[in-house]
Scaffold this active site. Structure first.
Site, PDB file in Angstrom:
ATOM      1  N   TYR A 103      48.381  87.715  22.461  1.00 33.78           N
ATOM      2  CA  TYR A 103      48.719  87.373  24.074  1.00 33.78           C
ATOM      3  C   TYR A 103      49.541  88.456  24.645  1.00 33.78           C
ATOM      4  O   TYR A 103      49.350  89.118  25.110  1.00 33.78           O
ATOM      5  CB  TYR A 103      49.471  85.841  24.354  1.00 33.78           C
ATOM      6  CG  TYR A 103      49.208  85.440  25.609  1.00 33.78           C
ATOM      7  CD1 TYR A 103      48.410  85.542  26.864  1.00 33.78           C
ATOM      8  CD2 TYR A 103      50.717  85.835  26.242  1.00 33.78           C
ATOM      9  CE1 TYR A 103      49.079  85.479  28.414  1.00 33.78           C
ATOM     10  CE2 TYR A 103      50.825  85.445  27.220  1.00 33.78           C
ATOM     11  CZ  TYR A 103      50.295  85.310  28.488  1.00 33.78           C
ATOM     12  OH  TYR A 103      50.055  85.001  30.144  1.00 33.78           O
ATOM     13  N   ILE A 145      59.916  65.745  23.778  1.00 29.59           N
ATOM     14  CA  ILE A 145      60.451  67.078  24.118  1.00 29.59           C
ATOM     15  C   ILE A 145      61.051  67.635  22.903  1.00 29.59           C
ATOM     16  O   ILE A 145      61.142  66.777  21.725  1.00 29.59           O
ATOM     17  CB  ILE A 145      62.247  66.511  24.992  1.00 29.59           C
ATOM     18  CG1 ILE A 145      62.280  66.315  25.743  1.00 29.59           C
ATOM     19  CG2 ILE A 145      62.977  68.131  24.483  1.00 29.59           C
ATOM     20  CD1 ILE A 145      63.662  66.353  27.093  1.00 29.59           C
ATOM     21  N   SER A 190      53.408  89.007  31.587  1.00 30.11           N
ATOM     22  CA  SER A 190      53.796  88.063  31.742  1.00 30.11           C
ATOM     23  C   SER A 190      55.772  88.327  30.705  1.00 30.11           C
ATOM     24  O   SER A 190      55.504  89.512  30.353  1.00 30.11           O
ATOM     25  CB  SER A 190      52.965  87.165  30.214  1.00 30.11           C
ATOM     26  OG  SER A 190      54.350  85.799  29.750  1.00 30.11           O
ATOM     27  N   LYS A 236      48.866  91.343  27.101  1.00 31.66           N
ATOM     28  CA  LYS A 236      49.578  91.648  27.961  1.00 31.66           C
ATOM     29  C   LYS A 236      50.042  93.142  28.632  1.00 31.66           C
ATOM     30  O   LYS A 236      50.405  93.640  29.073  1.00 31.66           O
ATOM     31  CB  LYS A 236      50.187  90.813  28.619  1.00 31.66           C
ATOM     32  CG  LYS A 236      49.896  89.820  28.902  1.00 31.66           C
ATOM     33  CD  LYS A 236      49.267  89.242  30.260  1.00 31.66           C
ATOM     34  CE  LYS A 236      48.559  88.240  30.646  1.00 31.66           C
ATOM     35  NZ  LYS A 236      47.576  88.090  32.076  1.00 31.66           N
ATOM     36  N   ASP A 269      35.816  84.185  38.944  1.00 31.10           N
ATOM     37  CA  ASP A 269      35.614  83.758  37.827  1.00 31.10           C
ATOM     38  C   ASP A 269      35.058  82.728  37.370  1.00 31.10           C
ATOM     39  O   ASP A 269      33.384  82.759  38.159  1.00 31.10           O
ATOM     40  CB  ASP A 269      36.205  82.686  38.794  1.00 31.10           C
ATOM     41  CG  ASP A 269      37.763  81.551  37.733  1.00 31.10           C
ATOM     42  OD1 ASP A 269      38.760  81.639  38.051  1.00 31.10           O
ATOM     43  OD2 ASP A 269      37.415  81.448  36.884  1.00 31.10           O
ATOM     44  N   GLY A 326      58.743  79.248  16.275  1.00 30.51           N
ATOM     45  CA  GLY A 326      58.606  80.382  17.241  1.00 30.51           C
ATOM     46  C   GLY A 326      59.041  79.974  18.627  1.00 30.51           C
ATOM     47  O   GLY A 326      58.872  80.506  19.669  1.00 30.51           O
ATOM     48  N   ILE A 331      35.012  88.819  33.280  1.00 32.73           N
ATOM     49  CA  ILE A 331      35.731  90.583  33.803  1.00 32.73           C
ATOM     50  C   ILE A 331      34.770  91.210  32.582  1.00 32.73           C
ATOM     51  O   ILE A 331      35.338  92.671  32.659  1.00 32.73           O
ATOM     52  CB  ILE A 331      37.280  90.813  33.917  1.00 32.73           C
ATOM     53  CG1 ILE A 331      37.871  89.443  32.826  1.00 32.73           C
ATOM     54  CG2 ILE A 331      37.768  90.012  35.476  1.00 32.73           C
ATOM     55  CD1 ILE A 331      38.860  90.442  32.566  1.00 32.73           C
ATOM     56  N   ALA A 374      43.092  86.998  36.037  1.00 31.73           N
ATOM     57  CA  ALA A 374      41.837  86.170  35.295  1.00 31.73           C
ATOM     58  C   ALA A 374      42.324  86.924  33.857  1.00 31.73           C
ATOM     59  O   ALA A 374      42.823  87.896  33.682  1.00 31.73           O
ATOM     60  CB  ALA A 374      40.771  87.496  35.549  1.00 31.73           C
ATOM     61  N   ALA A 375      42.308  85.994  32.705  1.00 29.06           N
ATOM     62  CA  ALA A 375      42.791  86.005  31.529  1.00 29.06           C
ATOM     63  C   ALA A 375      42.530  84.661  30.609  1.00 29.06           C
ATOM     64  O   ALA A 375      42.365  83.962  31.562  1.00 29.06           O
ATOM     65  CB  ALA A 375      44.219  86.330  31.652  1.00 29.06           C
TER      66      ALA A 375
END
Ligand code: UD2
Length: 314
Positions: free
Chosen positions: A147, A207, A123, A151, A36, A276, A60, A80-81
């Site tokens: 992202y 919210i 994801s 993925k 990490d 979005g 990584i 890890a990301a």
């Protein structure tokens, strides 16, 4: 594959999900290595197991350290990301170095070190805003952020490594994961971690939108369970699985429940919807059930109570 794992590497093992996975692996008697770079994870997540694991501080993107960390490992759990969607939107190139190239380095190190299997964290973001519900693994994909593209790229590389090089790979598409140790500090942290900290400090949450949008919230220990099954079930190799609960909770009812735990009825504030924002997301977990024997152990209320206690006590 033998259900008892010998030596394993957890990339991102100091993070929210990774550290819970490390706990379970240590408890199961595995020899656990963690890699990490502590960019979003924290050593405090590993404090209680620090004498039982081997820890490497590194990225990584550094194949040398990956080769060292994965030496003699039977399985790599790749957690890890750069995990924030917004960060990848703001940094499409830097995030690709971590999420795309980093994943490729993980797979390549596994291949060179003759690791048997890699379990990769993917994801539900890969589905985008397709209104078809529940989300099935074989429905058309519509990644809508760097992202999500990253993925998806990881999944594609995983399949290539599985098919071309005989490295077994399993991808898990996480839905909305929650639980202790989730960092609430950014406005784009998971909604449960944000609402928990609001409730603990007896402040109203914000919210976004009308709060009728819903998500499939899965407790972190169920995600750990899915990872362990994915690492050990013979039928899992080369496949992709949704990991959620198959049930959904609206943001309004989420706050109602958390507000009850806090012992106060706090009215939420409302703001315009996030640009979005997906209105509805819920997983079909039939494939994980049939191929992995996956069944979530934590009903939402149970997971939420444990999580609330953690935020209250920490
Ligand atoms: C989740 C994942 C993300 C990506 C995405 C794919 C998490 C933490 N994030 O984003 O990584 O995979 O799914 O679609 O699992 N909300 C509020 N108030 C707040 C914060 C959030 O109302 O203070 C709402 C937000 O507008 C959304 C819902 O809560 O409708 C969930 O938001 P989130 O950021 O926890 O997760 P999501 O589904 O956008």
């Amino acid at each position: 594959m033998n259900s008892r794992l010998s030596k394993v590497l957890v990339t991102g093992g100091a993070g929210f999900i990774g550290s819970h996975l490390v706990d379970a692996l240590v408890a199961g008697g595995c020899d656990v290595v963690v890699l990490d770079d502590l960019s979003s994870g924290s050593l405090s997540n590993l404090e209680h197991v620090k004498d039982k694991i081997t820890f490497y501080k590194g990225t990584i993107q550094d194949q040398k350290i990956l080769m060292k960390a994965s030496e003699n490992c039977e399985v790599i759990f790749h957690q890890a990301a750069m995990v924030s969607v917004t960060k990848t939107v703001n940094n499409p190139v830097d995030s690709a170095f971590i999420n795309d190239l980093g994943t490729l380095f993980v797979l390549e190190s596994a291949r060179q070190n003759k690791v048997k299997r890699v379990v990769l964290a993917s994801s539900s973001a890969v589905y985008g805003d397709d209104p078809l519900l529940p989300k099935h693994e074989n429905m058309p994909l519509k990644p809508m952020s760097p992202y999500a593209v990253q993925k998806l790229t990881g999944e594609l590389y995983a399949r290539i490594y599985n098919d071309l090089y005989g490295l077994e790979t399993v991808c898990l598409r996480y839905f909305n994961v929650y639980g202790p140790r989730q960092d609430p500090s950014s406005p784009y942290s998971g909604v449960i971690s944000i609402f928990m900290t609001r409730a603990v400090s007896k402040k109203p949450p914000v919210i976004c939108g009308d709060g009728k949008q819903y998500r499939d919230f899965v407790f972190v220990k169920d995600v750990v369970k899915a990872n362990l099954l994915a690492a050990t079930e013979d039928d899992a190799a080369g496949r992709i699985f949704n990991i959620g609960t198959g049930k959904h909770v609206s943001i309004n009812s989420l706050w109602d429940m958390i507000s009850l735990f806090s012992g106060l009825k706090i009215e939420p504030e409302y703001s315009p919807p996030r640009p979005g924002d997906i209105t509805e997301s819920v997983a079909s977990i039939e494939q994980a059930k049939s191929a992995l024997g996956f069944e979530p152990d934590y009903l939402f209320e149970k997971g939420l109570k444990i999580t609330f206690k953690w935020y209250k006590d920490s």
